[in-house]
Design an enzyme around this catalytic site. Sequence first.
Site, PDB file in Angstrom:
ATOM      1  N   ASP A   1       0.811  -1.216   0.000  1.00  0.00           N
ATOM      2  CA  ASP A   1       0.000   0.000   0.000  1.00  0.00           C
ATOM      3  C   ASP A   1       0.852   1.278   0.000  1.00  0.00           C
ATOM      4  O   ASP A   1       1.592   1.540   0.947  1.00  0.00           O
ATOM      5  CB  ASP A   1      -0.899   0.035   1.231  1.00  0.00           C
ATOM      6  CG  ASP A   1      -1.670  -1.256   1.438  1.00  0.00           C
ATOM      7  OD1 ASP A   1      -1.045  -2.337   1.352  1.00  0.00           O
ATOM      8  OD2 ASP A   1      -2.871  -1.189   1.709  1.00  0.00           O
TER       9      ASP A   1
ATOM     10  N   GLU B   1      -4.019   2.151  -3.108  1.00  0.00           N
ATOM     11  CA  GLU B   1      -5.302   2.638  -2.606  1.00  0.00           C
ATOM     12  C   GLU B   1      -5.202   3.705  -1.523  1.00  0.00           C
ATOM     13  O   GLU B   1      -6.213   4.339  -1.215  1.00  0.00           O
ATOM     14  CB  GLU B   1      -6.160   1.465  -2.100  1.00  0.00           C
ATOM     15  CG  GLU B   1      -5.768   0.918  -0.764  1.00  0.00           C
ATOM     16  CD  GLU B   1      -6.997   0.631   0.097  1.00  0.00           C
ATOM     17  OE1 GLU B   1      -8.124   0.798  -0.350  1.00  0.00           O
ATOM     18  OE2 GLU B   1      -6.787   0.239   1.252  1.00  0.00           O
ATOM     19  N   ASN B   2      -4.028   3.928  -0.946  1.00  0.00           N
ATOM     20  CA  ASN B   2      -3.868   4.991   0.057  1.00  0.00           C
ATOM     21  C   ASN B   2      -2.919   6.088  -0.417  1.00  0.00           C
ATOM     22  O   ASN B   2      -2.414   6.872   0.383  1.00  0.00           O
ATOM     23  CB  ASN B   2      -3.345   4.423   1.377  1.00  0.00           C
ATOM     24  CG  ASN B   2      -4.297   3.450   2.025  1.00  0.00           C
ATOM     25  OD1 ASN B   2      -3.923   2.331   2.349  1.00  0.00           O
ATOM     26  ND2 ASN B   2      -5.548   3.849   2.217  1.00  0.00           N
TER      27      ASN B   2
ATOM     28  N   HIS C   1     -10.792   1.220  -0.057  1.00  0.00           N
ATOM     29  CA  HIS C   1     -10.850   2.667  -0.293  1.00  0.00           C
ATOM     30  C   HIS C   1     -10.795   2.995  -1.783  1.00  0.00           C
ATOM     31  O   HIS C   1     -10.442   4.120  -2.162  1.00  0.00           O
ATOM     32  CB  HIS C   1      -9.694   3.368   0.423  1.00  0.00           C
ATOM     33  CG  HIS C   1      -9.760   3.300   1.912  1.00  0.00           C
ATOM     34  ND1 HIS C   1     -10.693   3.991   2.643  1.00  0.00           N
ATOM     35  CD2 HIS C   1      -9.018   2.596   2.812  1.00  0.00           C
ATOM     36  CE1 HIS C   1     -10.520   3.742   3.937  1.00  0.00           C
ATOM     37  NE2 HIS C   1      -9.510   2.896   4.063  1.00  0.00           N
TER      38      HIS C   1
ATOM     39  N   HIS D   1      -6.852  -8.331   0.032  1.00  0.00           N
ATOM     40  CA  HIS D   1      -6.878  -7.078   0.784  1.00  0.00           C
ATOM     41  C   HIS D   1      -7.833  -7.245   1.964  1.00  0.00           C
ATOM     42  O   HIS D   1      -9.057  -7.215   1.798  1.00  0.00           O
ATOM     43  CB  HIS D   1      -7.356  -5.962  -0.150  1.00  0.00           C
ATOM     44  CG  HIS D   1      -7.098  -4.580   0.360  1.00  0.00           C
ATOM     45  ND1 HIS D   1      -5.884  -3.953   0.229  1.00  0.00           N
ATOM     46  CD2 HIS D   1      -7.899  -3.695   0.996  1.00  0.00           C
ATOM     47  CE1 HIS D   1      -5.951  -2.735   0.743  1.00  0.00           C
ATOM     48  NE2 HIS D   1      -7.172  -2.557   1.232  1.00  0.00           N
TER      49      HIS D   1
ATOM     50  N   HIS E   1      -3.405  -4.124   3.039  1.00  0.00           N
ATOM     51  CA  HIS E   1      -4.416  -3.435   3.845  1.00  0.00           C
ATOM     52  C   HIS E   1      -3.939  -3.040   5.232  1.00  0.00           C
ATOM     53  O   HIS E   1      -4.233  -1.949   5.696  1.00  0.00           O
ATOM     54  CB  HIS E   1      -5.707  -4.261   3.981  1.00  0.00           C
ATOM     55  CG  HIS E   1      -6.784  -3.590   4.788  1.00  0.00           C
ATOM     56  ND1 HIS E   1      -7.369  -2.400   4.403  1.00  0.00           N
ATOM     57  CD2 HIS E   1      -7.390  -3.938   5.955  1.00  0.00           C
ATOM     58  CE1 HIS E   1      -8.297  -2.061   5.292  1.00  0.00           C
ATOM     59  NE2 HIS E   1      -8.318  -2.953   6.246  1.00  0.00           N
TER      60      HIS E   1
ATOM     61  N   HIS F   1      -0.820  -2.589   6.387  1.00  0.00           N
ATOM     62  CA  HIS F   1       0.348  -1.695   6.345  1.00  0.00           C
ATOM     63  C   HIS F   1       1.530  -2.171   7.188  1.00  0.00           C
ATOM     64  O   HIS F   1       2.520  -1.462   7.298  1.00  0.00           O
ATOM     65  CB  HIS F   1      -0.022  -0.266   6.793  1.00  0.00           C
ATOM     66  CG  HIS F   1      -0.941   0.435   5.852  1.00  0.00           C
ATOM     67  ND1 HIS F   1      -1.101   1.811   5.857  1.00  0.00           N
ATOM     68  CD2 HIS F   1      -1.748  -0.024   4.874  1.00  0.00           C
ATOM     69  CE1 HIS F   1      -1.978   2.160   4.923  1.00  0.00           C
ATOM     70  NE2 HIS F   1      -2.385   1.055   4.321  1.00  0.00           N
TER      71      HIS F   1
END
Length: 280
Positions: free
Chosen positions: A8, A39-40, A68, A154, A179, A181
């Site tokens: 991520d 996604e982040n 997200h 995820h 997801h 991290h």
Amino acid sequence: MRLLFLGDVMGRAGRSAIAEELPRLRAAWKIDFAVVNGENASNGAGLTPDHAKGLLAAGADCLTLGDHAFDQRDMLQFIESEPRILRPMNFAKDAPGRGHRIYSASQGRKVLVTQVLGQVFMKRPFPDPFSDLDRVLRAHPLGGLVQASLVDIHCEATSEKMGVGHYCDGRASVVVGTHTHIPTADAQILPGGTAFQADAGMCGDYDSVIGMEKAEPMRRFVTGMSKGRYVPALGPATLSGLYVETDDRTGKATRVEMVRHGGRLAAAGPAPVTDAAPVR
């Protein structure tokens, strides 16, 4: 084939590290295909089209998203026009975009990439990921039309990620979790030949709380009260992920290495090796 997966991307620090380091890693490690979870990447919540273009320009062949996926509303339209971005297959029945696709790697070889969301401890219920994976993997067996395949699972629970790994063992080249991290220390090749790591970790500043500046999360943990918004940390970022080598004939993994490049976690990376594989 040499595959690189990076976890991520967290905010500006993660984007900058990808832009600066991914081209060098691709060249040094002779990467044939690179997947990045983005996604982040946009302020810690979702991915904007401009930031997606930056990650692709840096050398990502495919971007995966997550729960997200559409926090940045422009992605609802952009994902329909950019086939190199995937959202989870089981995100929602009518979600735009696709959850799996076959891509071309070097020398004309084909790579299947797919992503699913888990169900355990997630904020809202998602449809069964196992049935979706079974359908796609049955339609794209290793050694057939694809020379390699990668599954991004995820979700929150490492047990669910491990369940997906064993479920796909022998049917996918790589199963890697995203997801949470936080990188897990379980990179391995499963008995059926699938490379697995429960969580790849993030590409972001680890002097943080899962990529966010520490003050606000700590305040909420200690006092139970909030004072402001979460803000992505901006210190030096570590690129975290997985390096995998596969056999083109069988699609099975022959080597797997955790990736820890730059930033605070660099010393935890793979030991120096020859033949242009990951180094510290």
